[in-house]
Write an enzyme that holds these catalytic residues in place. Structure first.
Site, short mmCIF file in Angstrom:
data_model
loop_
_atom_site.label_atom_id
_atom_site.label_comp_id
_atom_site.label_asym_id
_atom_site.label_seq_id
_atom_site.Cartn_x
_atom_site.Cartn_y
_atom_site.Cartn_z
N ARG A 66 -22.07 3.09 -3.86
CA ARG A 66 -20.95 2.36 -4.43
C ARG A 66 -20.46 2.99 -5.73
O ARG A 66 -19.26 3.00 -6.03
CB ARG A 66 -21.36 0.90 -4.69
CG ARG A 66 -20.24 0.04 -5.28
CD ARG A 66 -20.70 -1.39 -5.45
NE ARG A 66 -21.85 -1.46 -6.34
CZ ARG A 66 -22.68 -2.51 -6.42
NH1 ARG A 66 -22.49 -3.54 -5.61
NH2 ARG A 66 -23.68 -2.52 -7.26
N TYR A 113 7.43 -1.35 0.17
CA TYR A 113 6.52 -1.53 1.30
C TYR A 113 6.07 -2.99 1.35
O TYR A 113 5.79 -3.61 0.32
CB TYR A 113 5.33 -0.59 1.12
CG TYR A 113 4.19 -0.81 2.09
CD1 TYR A 113 4.38 -0.66 3.46
CD2 TYR A 113 2.93 -1.16 1.63
CE1 TYR A 113 3.34 -0.87 4.34
CE2 TYR A 113 1.88 -1.36 2.51
CZ TYR A 113 2.09 -1.21 3.87
OH TYR A 113 1.06 -1.41 4.74
N ASP A 188 4.39 5.17 -6.27
CA ASP A 188 3.79 5.28 -4.94
C ASP A 188 4.46 6.47 -4.26
O ASP A 188 5.62 6.40 -3.87
CB ASP A 188 4.03 3.99 -4.14
CG ASP A 188 3.35 4.02 -2.77
OD1 ASP A 188 3.02 5.12 -2.28
OD2 ASP A 188 3.16 2.94 -2.19
N LYS A 213 -1.72 8.40 5.57
CA LYS A 213 -0.49 9.01 6.05
C LYS A 213 -0.59 10.54 5.99
O LYS A 213 -1.39 11.15 6.66
CB LYS A 213 0.69 8.50 5.23
CG LYS A 213 0.72 6.99 5.06
CD LYS A 213 0.74 6.22 6.35
CE LYS A 213 0.99 4.73 6.15
NZ LYS A 213 0.01 4.04 5.31
#
Length: 329
Positions: A66, A113, A188, A213
């Site tokens: 983690r 988005y 973004d 993406k």
């Protein structure tokens, strides 16, 4: 006289190459980052929760996945050591949103988005973090909402999703940094990828990507990247982006020629075509178009559309088809 062989000194720095060349470097020739014990050309995926320690008093570089993991650290080194890799693009945005405290405000675009809109609505409802949605293609639209202390984040998409609007990142950054010294410009950049556009070079403070993406490009992982300085790179990105972009240009031109309204910054008819070219090295591979008929839009089948486009492009000699032994390749 023969030239003396070059012997690199311990303090030598690896030469900087073009971005397309940098994308294929997968080693750590500068001596930093993770070293695989067996010199694997691709770093192994370490699927372990914990790491053994040499003693109870000394903590090694990795102890619990983690907080650190060799695979993730290697990826971070790919991003020049100034990026943080998380589980998804929305996770990246959520991490950045944690910089905003109750009572502070976010200014965002009016075309975003869907997941971003939902997160901003949640922050407003649950944490008293108000968001103002403005047309970011007009930098002056931000002025009424800028506050020297309350404004914390300016959240931009350029191009936007789905209407492909372009924002003047340098101008917005200049205005905001002058009027709101504590505000951060967050871009973004998923729609462009760092290969085509690097907002940090135009005044942005933070850039985020959905690695699912372009950075992956193979539909086989979920990832998010938060970049805070310099270029972000990913193996094979250059080759994929160039090909996808070339295809998108032809499709956009085809649709526009047949009367559709097409939103794509690679077309000179795009209202911010000139602005986009000042910030990016290409238009990317995402476009949207309007049919002006809801029933037609509902009937559009992506597979059929692709087949029709392909047939039309072949007929127009816009693409070459190789037919070995009579078969289309």
């Amino acid at each position: 006289m023969e030239p003396e062989p070059f012997v690199p000194s311990q303090g030598s720095v690896r030469k900087n190459y073009s971005l397309a060349t940098e994308l294929v470097f997968i080693d750590n020739s500068d001596g930093t980052g993770v070293r695989d014990l067996y010199n694997a050309s691709s770093i192994p995926i370490y699927q372990t929760a914990t790491f053994k320690q040499s003693s109870a008093s000394r903590v090694e570089e990795f102890d619990y996945t983690r907080s650190g993991n060799p695979t993730r650290s290697h990826l971070g080194n790919f991003f020049h050591g100034r990026a943080f890799v998380v589980s998804s693009g929305m996770s990246a945005l959520d991490v950045v949103a944690r910089l905003v405290k109750a009572g502070e405000e976010i200014i965002a675009g009016d075309d975003l988005y869907g997941g971003t809109n939902r997160l901003l609505a949640f922050l407003n409802k649950s944490f008293d973090i108000k968001s103002h949605h403005v047309d970011t293609t007009n930098p002056d639209a931000l002025l009424p909402y800028l506050h020297p202390t309350r404004t914390r984040l300016i959240l931009l998409e350029s191009p936007t999703n789905p209407l492909i609007k372009i924002s003047d990142i340098p101008k917005i950054a200049s205005i905001v940094h002058e009027r709101c010294p504590n505000a951060l410009i967050v871009v973004d950049n998923t729609m462009m990828s760092p290969y085509l556009q690097r907002p940090l070079e135009f005044g942005a403070d933070i850039v985020i990507h959905s690695g699912t993406k372009y950075l992956s490009g193979h539909h086989d992982l979920m990832a998010g990247v938060i970049g805070v300085k310099d270029e972000v790179v990913a193996e094979t990105l250059a080759v994929r982006m160039e090909k996808q972009q070339a295809n998108a240009v032809r499709i956009a031109e085809f649709l526009e020629h047949h009367g559709f309204k097409v939103m794509y910054p690679g077309l000179r008819t795009h209202p911010q075509y000139d602005l986009h070219t000042t910030m990016s090295r290409g238009p990317g591979a995402v476009l949207s178009f309007v049919t002006n008929d809801v029933e037609i839009s509902e009937r559009v089948d992506v597979n059929d559309l692709i087949e029709d486009l392909y047939s039309a492009l072949v007929t127009a000699n816009a693409i070459k088809v190789i037919k070995p032994n009579g078969y289309i390749k």
